[in-house]
Write a protein that holds these residues in place. Structure first.
Motif, PDB file in Angstrom:
ATOM      1  N   LEU A  69       0.794  -1.287   0.147  1.00 19.00           N
ATOM      2  CA  LEU A  69       0.003   0.018  -0.016  1.00 19.00           C
ATOM      3  C   LEU A  69       0.621   1.164  -0.063  1.00 19.00           C
ATOM      4  O   LEU A  69       1.759   1.330   0.641  1.00 19.00           O
TER       5      LEU A  69
ATOM      6  N   PHE B  89     -11.158   2.351  -6.722  1.00 23.58           N
ATOM      7  CA  PHE B  89     -10.088   1.600  -6.472  1.00 23.58           C
ATOM      8  C   PHE B  89     -10.760   0.026  -6.267  1.00 23.58           C
ATOM      9  O   PHE B  89     -11.583   0.137  -5.262  1.00 23.58           O
TER      10      PHE B  89
ATOM     11  N   ALA C 181      -7.523   3.039  -1.318  1.00 21.55           N
ATOM     12  CA  ALA C 181      -7.155   1.374  -1.222  1.00 21.55           C
ATOM     13  C   ALA C 181      -7.035   0.924   0.168  1.00 21.55           C
ATOM     14  O   ALA C 181      -7.439  -0.373   0.338  1.00 21.55           O
TER      15      ALA C 181
END
Length: 296
Positions: free
Chosen positions: A55, A93, A212
């Motif tokens: 991430l 996303f 995310a």
């Protein structure tokens, strides 16, 4: 008192030197463009290994210390996932889309079956890649990752709040400023690894990280992990304060036949403790490849 700049703060962190492979922008038909590196292995028939990053990082920022060592055995491929670095821009996303992107890249590169390795968020995408395309994945190498992130009331509240925040700020996803910053911050090959790493970090917007995170909060692979039928290795970062080792070990136990490779590193060990992490990850990938070949 003035706060230290990101550059000065980063310079106080050990960043290992390693060759940074050249890459290129690759068009995935009907999906978008992403930044890809493709490092040849020792022979034309070397097993392809697709590496998925953590991430807020890029493919290279997570994996640059490991590429050269892995390329002694594998054809090593990295890509920037959606909304990270020079990855595909989309309205939302989606981890499902990220997994489909992996196979779309394999199609472009002419690869029928690959090993998929993932670190942290990348490990989640690797799980989903097998789930959505089991015929294209020959093995999995999952590092510093989990099967679920809403494990207690604190985490449940955090991810619920993150989802609401991302819904409220959704318009930022179409901000030209955010896209320009991400596109313009990577693609150079600097001589100073700290300057390069800072540019890689800045190439992913805070909005993208939040988006995310929200998606990760909805991930739950526990119901189908037991159906994974390809050789799998789980690399456990024992000193991890982001994803505790107990969760990583629980993930391994839910996958039939998974091998466990423990290392005494924290969550950023793939880079900050690369001298320990890389040999162990290479060992895990080699184990998966050997089992894959033996099963044929």
């Amino acid at each position: 008192m003035a706060l230290p700049s990101p550059r000065s703060a980063l310079r106080r962190v050990y960043m290992p030197w390693a060759r940074i492979p050249d890459g290129r922008l690759v068009e995935l038909p009907g999906r978008g463009t992403t930044y890809v590196t493709d490092t040849p292995g020792p022979s034309p028939d070397a097993t392809p290994l697709v590496l998925l990053h953590a991430l807020g990082c890029t493919g290279l920022l997570t994996w640059y210390p490991a590429v050269e060592a892995l390329a002694r055995r594998f054809r090593v491929i990295t890509l920037d996932q959606r909304w990270h670095g020079q990855g595909i821009r989309s309205e939302d996303f989606s981890l499902r889309d990220c997994a489909d992107d992996v196979v779309a890249l394999c199609d472009v590169l002419g690869l029928d079956e690959v090993l998929v390795g993932g670190y942290s968020m990348g490990g989640v995408v690797a799980q989903r890649t097998w789930r959505q395309h089991p015929d294209r994945v020959g093995g999995l190498v999952l590092a510093a990752t989990s099967d679920r992130f809403r494990n207690n009331p604190v985490e449940q509240g955090f991810f619920a709040g993150m989802g609401a925040t991302m819904l409220a700020t959704r318009g930022i996803s179409r901000s030209r400023t955010a896209v320009r910053a991400a596109r313009g911050a990577t693609g150079l090959r600097p001589t100073d690894v700290h300057d390069w790493a800072l540019r890689e970090l800045r190439s992913t917007s805070p909005w993208a990280v939040g988006q995310a995170l929200s998606a990760l909060g909805n991930h739950h692979s526990q119901p189908w992990l037991g159906r994974i039928d390809v050789p799998t290795a789980v690399v456990v970062t024992l000193g991890d304060r982001v994803i505790p080792a107990s969760r990583q070990l629980a993930l391994a136990r839910r996958i039939s036949g998974a091998t466990v490779h423990e290392i005494p590193t924290g969550h950023a060990g793939c880079v900050l403790q690369a001298e320990v992490f890389v040999p162990r990850f290479v060992e895990a990938a080699a184990t998966v490849d050997a089992r894959r070949r033996a099963d044929r």
